[in-house]
Design a protein around this motif. Structure first.
Motif, mmCIF file in Angstrom:
data_model
loop_
_atom_site.group_PDB
_atom_site.id
_atom_site.type_symbol
_atom_site.label_atom_id
_atom_site.label_comp_id
_atom_site.label_asym_id
_atom_site.label_seq_id
_atom_site.Cartn_x
_atom_site.Cartn_y
_atom_site.Cartn_z
ATOM 1 N N ARG A 1 42.302 19.605 39.721
ATOM 2 C CA ARG A 1 43.392 20.559 39.948
ATOM 3 C C ARG A 1 43.628 21.448 38.729
ATOM 4 O O ARG A 1 43.888 22.644 38.872
ATOM 5 C CB ARG A 1 44.679 19.828 40.317
ATOM 6 N N ALA A 2 43.517 20.892 37.535
ATOM 7 C CA ALA A 2 43.747 21.691 36.326
ATOM 8 C C ALA A 2 42.715 22.820 36.213
ATOM 9 O O ALA A 2 43.056 23.933 35.809
ATOM 10 C CB ALA A 2 43.697 20.806 35.086
ATOM 11 N N ALA A 3 41.473 22.551 36.572
ATOM 12 C CA ALA A 3 40.439 23.597 36.534
ATOM 13 C C ALA A 3 40.727 24.668 37.582
ATOM 14 O O ALA A 3 40.544 25.859 37.330
ATOM 15 C CB ALA A 3 39.061 22.985 36.758
ATOM 16 N N LEU A 4 41.187 24.242 38.754
ATOM 17 C CA LEU A 4 41.567 25.193 39.797
ATOM 18 C C LEU A 4 42.709 26.083 39.315
ATOM 19 O O LEU A 4 42.657 27.306 39.446
ATOM 20 C CB LEU A 4 41.968 24.460 41.080
ATOM 21 N N ALA A 5 43.723 25.481 38.718
ATOM 22 C CA ALA A 5 44.874 26.249 38.233
ATOM 23 C C ALA A 5 44.452 27.259 37.170
ATOM 24 O O ALA A 5 44.875 28.421 37.195
ATOM 25 C CB ALA A 5 45.934 25.300 37.671
ATOM 26 N N ALA A 6 43.607 26.838 36.244
ATOM 27 C CA ALA A 6 43.160 27.735 35.173
ATOM 28 C C ALA A 6 42.331 28.889 35.733
ATOM 29 O O ALA A 6 42.512 30.046 35.339
ATOM 30 C CB ALA A 6 42.351 26.951 34.145
ATOM 31 N N LYS A 7 41.446 28.598 36.673
ATOM 32 C CA LYS A 7 40.599 29.644 37.240
ATOM 33 C C LYS A 7 41.427 30.601 38.080
ATOM 34 O O LYS A 7 41.194 31.818 38.061
ATOM 35 C CB LYS A 7 39.479 29.012 38.071
ATOM 36 N N LEU A 8 42.416 30.093 38.807
ATOM 37 C CA LEU A 8 43.295 30.978 39.580
ATOM 38 C C LEU A 8 44.047 31.936 38.660
ATOM 39 O O LEU A 8 44.159 33.126 38.963
ATOM 40 C CB LEU A 8 44.272 30.166 40.424
ATOM 41 N N ALA A 9 44.558 31.440 37.552
ATOM 42 C CA ALA A 9 45.267 32.308 36.607
ATOM 43 C C ALA A 9 44.337 33.406 36.103
ATOM 44 O O ALA A 9 44.737 34.570 35.991
ATOM 45 C CB ALA A 9 45.814 31.485 35.442
ATOM 46 N N GLU A 10 43.089 33.051 35.830
ATOM 47 C CA GLU A 10 42.096 34.033 35.373
ATOM 48 C C GLU A 10 41.841 35.098 36.440
ATOM 49 O O GLU A 10 41.789 36.290 36.141
ATOM 50 C CB GLU A 10 40.794 33.293 35.040
ATOM 51 N N VAL A 11 41.695 34.660 37.677
ATOM 52 C CA VAL A 11 41.381 35.602 38.768
ATOM 53 C C VAL A 11 42.579 36.496 39.077
ATOM 54 O O VAL A 11 42.409 37.692 39.304
ATOM 55 C CB VAL A 11 40.897 34.843 40.018
ATOM 56 N N TRP A 12 43.796 35.944 39.093
ATOM 57 C CA TRP A 12 44.985 36.774 39.338
ATOM 58 C C TRP A 12 45.098 37.866 38.272
ATOM 59 O O TRP A 12 45.550 38.975 38.562
ATOM 60 C CB TRP A 12 46.257 35.938 39.334
ATOM 61 N N ALA A 13 44.709 37.548 37.036
ATOM 62 C CA ALA A 13 44.829 38.518 35.947
ATOM 63 C C ALA A 13 43.691 39.546 35.946
ATOM 64 O O ALA A 13 43.803 40.572 35.279
ATOM 65 C CB ALA A 13 44.837 37.777 34.603
ATOM 66 N N ALA A 14 42.650 39.302 36.709
ATOM 67 C CA ALA A 14 41.489 40.191 36.735
ATOM 68 C C ALA A 14 41.712 41.356 37.704
ATOM 69 O O ALA A 14 42.652 41.357 38.516
ATOM 70 C CB ALA A 14 40.262 39.400 37.158
ATOM 71 N N ALA A 15 40.821 42.307 37.630
ATOM 72 C CA ALA A 15 40.846 43.440 38.553
ATOM 73 C C ALA A 15 40.493 42.968 39.959
ATOM 74 O O ALA A 15 39.842 41.929 40.128
ATOM 75 C CB ALA A 15 39.838 44.495 38.096
ATOM 76 N N PRO A 16 40.915 43.705 40.971
ATOM 77 C CA PRO A 16 40.545 43.353 42.346
ATOM 78 C C PRO A 16 39.027 43.278 42.503
ATOM 79 O O PRO A 16 38.270 43.893 41.745
ATOM 80 C CB PRO A 16 41.127 44.491 43.188
ATOM 81 N N TYR A 17 38.603 42.538 43.510
ATOM 82 C CA TYR A 17 37.184 42.336 43.776
ATOM 83 C C TYR A 17 36.542 43.623 44.271
ATOM 84 O O TYR A 17 37.103 44.335 45.094
ATOM 85 C CB TYR A 17 37.012 41.237 44.832
ATOM 86 N N ARG A 18 35.378 43.899 43.759
ATOM 87 C CA ARG A 18 34.569 45.015 44.252
ATOM 88 C C ARG A 18 33.172 44.487 44.486
ATOM 89 O O ARG A 18 32.565 43.916 43.573
ATOM 90 C CB ARG A 18 34.492 46.155 43.219
ATOM 91 N N ASP A 19 32.672 44.667 45.700
ATOM 92 C CA ASP A 19 31.315 44.161 45.992
ATOM 93 C C ASP A 19 30.261 45.121 45.517
ATOM 94 O O ASP A 19 30.485 46.179 45.030
ATOM 95 C CB ASP A 19 31.137 43.870 47.464
#
Length: 131
Positions: free
Chosen positions: A113-131
Motif C-alpha cells: 500500500r505504501a508503494a501505491l500511495a507514493a506512486k499515486l502522489a507522483e502521478v497526480w503531480a505529473a502532467a496529464p497522460y498523452r499517448d
C-alpha cells in the motif's frame, strides 16, 4: 474522497481483469482515502465513461483479455478525458520506453500500500497522460 491538497477529489478508475486483485486494489484505495470504481476490462471501463464517470486517474493493468491492453485503453480514455492521469501496473516486469522515448508511470506487481500511495502522489503531480 481523498482530501489531501496534493490529490484532486476525483475518482480513480481501476481496470484489472483479476477480480480478487481488483477487490484488493479498491480496498487499498479506499483505505488511502480515494473514491474508486472498478472495471474488469477496457470495454467495461469505456462504457463507464460513456455513462458519465469522470475519473481523474486511470489505474490499469497492462495485460488484459478482450483485445484491449492497458496502453490502448489509456489512449482511448485520454481521447475522452484530456486531463486524465494514468498509472499502469504489471506483473510481467517493468515496461520500457514508449515509442517517443517517454516512460509511462508504472507500478510493478506485487506492491504494498505504501508503494501505491507514493506512486499515486507522483502521478497526480505529473502532467496529464498523452499517448
Amino acid at each position: 474522497m481523498n482530501t489531501s491538497p496534493a490529490a484532486p477529489a476525483l475518482p480513480i478508475l481501476v481496470v484489472e481483469d483479476d477480480a480478487a486483485i481488483r477487490r484488493i486494489v479498491l480496498a487499498q484505495l479506499k483505505a488511502l482515502g480515494y473514491e474508486a470504481v472498478g472495471a474488469p476490462d477496457g470495454r467495461v471501463a469505456l462504457a463507464l465513461l460513456d455513462d458519465g464517470l469522470r475519473p481523474g486517474l486511470l489505474f490499469t493493468d497492462m495485460v488484459m483479455p478482450g483485445g484491449m491492453d492497458g496502453l490502448q485503453l489509456a489512449a482511448a480514455v485520454a481521447d475522452r478525458l484530456p486531463d486524465v492521469r494514468v498509472l499502469f501496473t504489471s506483473g510481467y516486469g517493468h515496461l520500457g520506453d514508449v515509442e517517443d522515448g517517454r516512460r509511462p508511470h508504472v507500478l510493478d506487481k506485487p506492491y504494498p500500500r505504501a508503494a501505491l500511495a507514493a506512486k499515486l502522489a507522483e502521478v497526480w503531480a505529473a502532467a496529464p497522460y498523452r499517448d
